[in-house]
Design an enzyme around this catalytic site. Sequence first.
Site, PDB file in Angstrom:
ATOM      1  N   LEU A  33       0.858  -1.233  -0.068  1.00  0.00           N
ATOM      2  CA  LEU A  33       0.028   0.081  -0.047  1.00  0.00           C
ATOM      3  C   LEU A  33       0.840   1.177  -0.022  1.00  0.00           C
ATOM      4  O   LEU A  33       1.727   1.380   0.583  1.00  0.00           O
ATOM      5  CB  LEU A  33      -0.884   0.267   1.318  1.00  0.00           C
ATOM      6  CG  LEU A  33      -1.744  -1.318   1.159  1.00  0.00           C
ATOM      7  CD1 LEU A  33      -2.679  -1.108   2.480  1.00  0.00           C
ATOM      8  CD2 LEU A  33      -2.794  -1.414   0.025  1.00  0.00           C
ATOM      9  N   HIS A  37      -3.328   4.179  -2.531  1.00  0.00           N
ATOM     10  CA  HIS A  37      -4.492   3.366  -1.801  1.00  0.00           C
ATOM     11  C   HIS A  37      -5.069   4.096  -0.810  1.00  0.00           C
ATOM     12  O   HIS A  37      -6.326   4.064  -0.538  1.00  0.00           O
ATOM     13  CB  HIS A  37      -3.780   2.034  -1.536  1.00  0.00           C
ATOM     14  CG  HIS A  37      -3.411   1.117  -2.407  1.00  0.00           C
ATOM     15  ND1 HIS A  37      -1.891   0.986  -2.577  1.00  0.00           N
ATOM     16  CD2 HIS A  37      -3.773   0.373  -3.443  1.00  0.00           C
ATOM     17  CE1 HIS A  37      -1.343   0.118  -3.427  1.00  0.00           C
ATOM     18  NE2 HIS A  37      -2.962   0.043  -4.131  1.00  0.00           N
ATOM     19  N   LYS A 151      -6.361   5.531 -11.889  1.00  0.00           N
ATOM     20  CA  LYS A 151      -4.957   5.448 -12.092  1.00  0.00           C
ATOM     21  C   LYS A 151      -5.216   4.068 -13.322  1.00  0.00           C
ATOM     22  O   LYS A 151      -4.320   3.712 -13.959  1.00  0.00           O
ATOM     23  CB  LYS A 151      -4.185   4.916 -11.141  1.00  0.00           C
ATOM     24  CG  LYS A 151      -2.837   3.868 -11.226  1.00  0.00           C
ATOM     25  CD  LYS A 151      -1.763   4.536 -11.768  1.00  0.00           C
ATOM     26  CE  LYS A 151      -0.671   3.841 -11.890  1.00  0.00           C
ATOM     27  NZ  LYS A 151      -0.766   2.302 -11.964  1.00  0.00           N
ATOM     28  N   GLN A 155      -9.401  -0.525 -16.050  1.00  0.00           N
ATOM     29  CA  GLN A 155      -9.980  -1.461 -15.272  1.00  0.00           C
ATOM     30  C   GLN A 155     -11.346  -1.000 -14.535  1.00  0.00           C
ATOM     31  O   GLN A 155     -12.255  -1.706 -14.498  1.00  0.00           O
ATOM     32  CB  GLN A 155      -8.893  -1.669 -13.887  1.00  0.00           C
ATOM     33  CG  GLN A 155      -9.240  -2.392 -13.014  1.00  0.00           C
ATOM     34  CD  GLN A 155      -8.348  -2.641 -11.767  1.00  0.00           C
ATOM     35  OE1 GLN A 155      -7.412  -3.517 -12.144  1.00  0.00           O
ATOM     36  NE2 GLN A 155      -8.087  -1.933 -11.133  1.00  0.00           N
ATOM     37  N   ARG A 189       4.735  -0.813  -8.204  1.00  0.00           N
ATOM     38  CA  ARG A 189       5.740  -1.012  -8.966  1.00  0.00           C
ATOM     39  C   ARG A 189       6.779  -0.002  -9.047  1.00  0.00           C
ATOM     40  O   ARG A 189       8.069  -0.312  -9.309  1.00  0.00           O
ATOM     41  CB  ARG A 189       5.298  -1.124 -10.487  1.00  0.00           C
ATOM     42  CG  ARG A 189       4.462  -2.579 -10.775  1.00  0.00           C
ATOM     43  CD  ARG A 189       4.192  -2.803 -12.193  1.00  0.00           C
ATOM     44  NE  ARG A 189       3.632  -4.007 -12.431  1.00  0.00           N
ATOM     45  CZ  ARG A 189       2.544  -4.448 -12.433  1.00  0.00           C
ATOM     46  NH1 ARG A 189       1.549  -3.494 -12.044  1.00  0.00           N
ATOM     47  NH2 ARG A 189       1.891  -5.498 -12.606  1.00  0.00           N
TER      48      ARG A 189
HETATM   49  P1  AMP Z   1      -3.376  -2.201  -6.790  1.00  0.00           P
HETATM   50  O1  AMP Z   1      -3.165  -2.722  -5.316  1.00  0.00           O
HETATM   51  O2  AMP Z   1      -2.374  -1.657  -7.698  1.00  0.00           O
HETATM   52  O3  AMP Z   1      -4.291  -3.372  -7.571  1.00  0.00           O
HETATM   53  O4  AMP Z   1      -4.524  -1.070  -6.746  1.00  0.00           O
HETATM   54  C1  AMP Z   1      -5.728  -0.899  -6.011  1.00  0.00           C
HETATM   55  C2  AMP Z   1      -6.655   0.041  -6.249  1.00  0.00           C
HETATM   56  O5  AMP Z   1      -5.965   1.192  -5.718  1.00  0.00           O
HETATM   57  C3  AMP Z   1      -6.921   0.007  -7.686  1.00  0.00           C
HETATM   58  O6  AMP Z   1      -8.292   0.411  -7.952  1.00  0.00           O
HETATM   59  C4  AMP Z   1      -6.025   1.220  -8.336  1.00  0.00           C
HETATM   60  O7  AMP Z   1      -6.561   1.730  -9.268  1.00  0.00           O
HETATM   61  C5  AMP Z   1      -5.873   2.287  -6.855  1.00  0.00           C
HETATM   62  N1  AMP Z   1      -4.808   2.857  -7.164  1.00  0.00           N
HETATM   63  C6  AMP Z   1      -3.510   2.405  -7.345  1.00  0.00           C
HETATM   64  N2  AMP Z   1      -2.587   3.547  -7.381  1.00  0.00           N
HETATM   65  C7  AMP Z   1      -3.343   4.659  -7.271  1.00  0.00           C
HETATM   66  C8  AMP Z   1      -2.961   5.951  -7.367  1.00  0.00           C
HETATM   67  N3  AMP Z   1      -1.681   6.360  -7.753  1.00  0.00           N
HETATM   68  N4  AMP Z   1      -3.947   6.759  -7.577  1.00  0.00           N
HETATM   69  C9  AMP Z   1      -5.086   6.424  -7.486  1.00  0.00           C
HETATM   70  N5  AMP Z   1      -5.767   5.246  -7.206  1.00  0.00           N
HETATM   71  C10 AMP Z   1      -4.464   4.169  -7.069  1.00  0.00           C
END
Ligand code: AMP
Length: 282
Positions: A33, A37, A151, A155, A189
Amino acid sequence: MQVFHSKKELRNSLSSFNTKNHTIGMVPTMGALHQGHLVLVKRAFLEHNCVVVSIFVNPTQFNNNDDLRKYPNTLDKDVQLLKTISDKIIVFAPTANEIYAGKIKSNSYQFNGLDTLMEGKFRAGHFNGVATIVELLLNAVMPDMAYFGEKDFQQLQIIKKLVQIAAIPIKIRGCPIVREPNGLAMSSRNERLSEEARKNVGFIYKILKSAKKKFGTKSAIYTIHWVQNQFKKKPDFKLEYFQITNIDTLTPVLRKQKGKKYRAFVAVYIEGVRLIDNIALN
Ligand code: AMP
């Protein structure tokens, strides 16, 4: 703070919240996180008195085993970070066998082309994997509303479609992209980049902002060629795609039309790390 690994324990704990006076907000994540997040979690807390954050690195949405193997797994750290918002947050961190009930496999969905361009084109099977896990998680938690980041804009559109076609009675809320001070969209990442690359990679957002300006007066084709040329001048960046699309259908735009909304999307490799970003153009 409660951390559940089984659906049964989670449901027991949530049963007291499925009443008239309570609503549940859910933030599905793959962990590791960061502030991106946390903004989603804070937003969910503003709108609901119970917030569930799921943490699960979903194997079926990775088309590249190496990417899956390198994906960070930091549950203890994630829990500590969530505690800084509230120790009332409920964390759901199932094992793959628990959430997939033994059959770790994607379903096949009909997304009418939303899933075949951009991320869908370059990551075969990705959106069937995403939709499968999101459907399983939503059904396990049964929130009133689930929060997703812009982001991953493609999706987000897929998930809005998923709740429609699978008739899941849950509202989907999109939240704006959270960026580092140099403009880099926050992502788990980013941790894999060297300090040097992390500084230089602000270039991606700079180009997206310039593309937005260009698109105000020039055609989509002109803007796309301009962006491609900017990346050609940067040997450290390997551009996978730059696309300008209609925001609803995500189909590429050849000619601008009045009253339509457009968005630009980019995927770039730097130091072998694949980064994605996007920007609203109007
Ligand atoms: P992930 O853990 O990468 O699957 O992301 C979980 C959720 O957090 C997804 O809905 C992503 O689009 C959102 N998310 C990840 N990075 C960001 C960011 N920089 N800004 C806004 N939402 C994000």
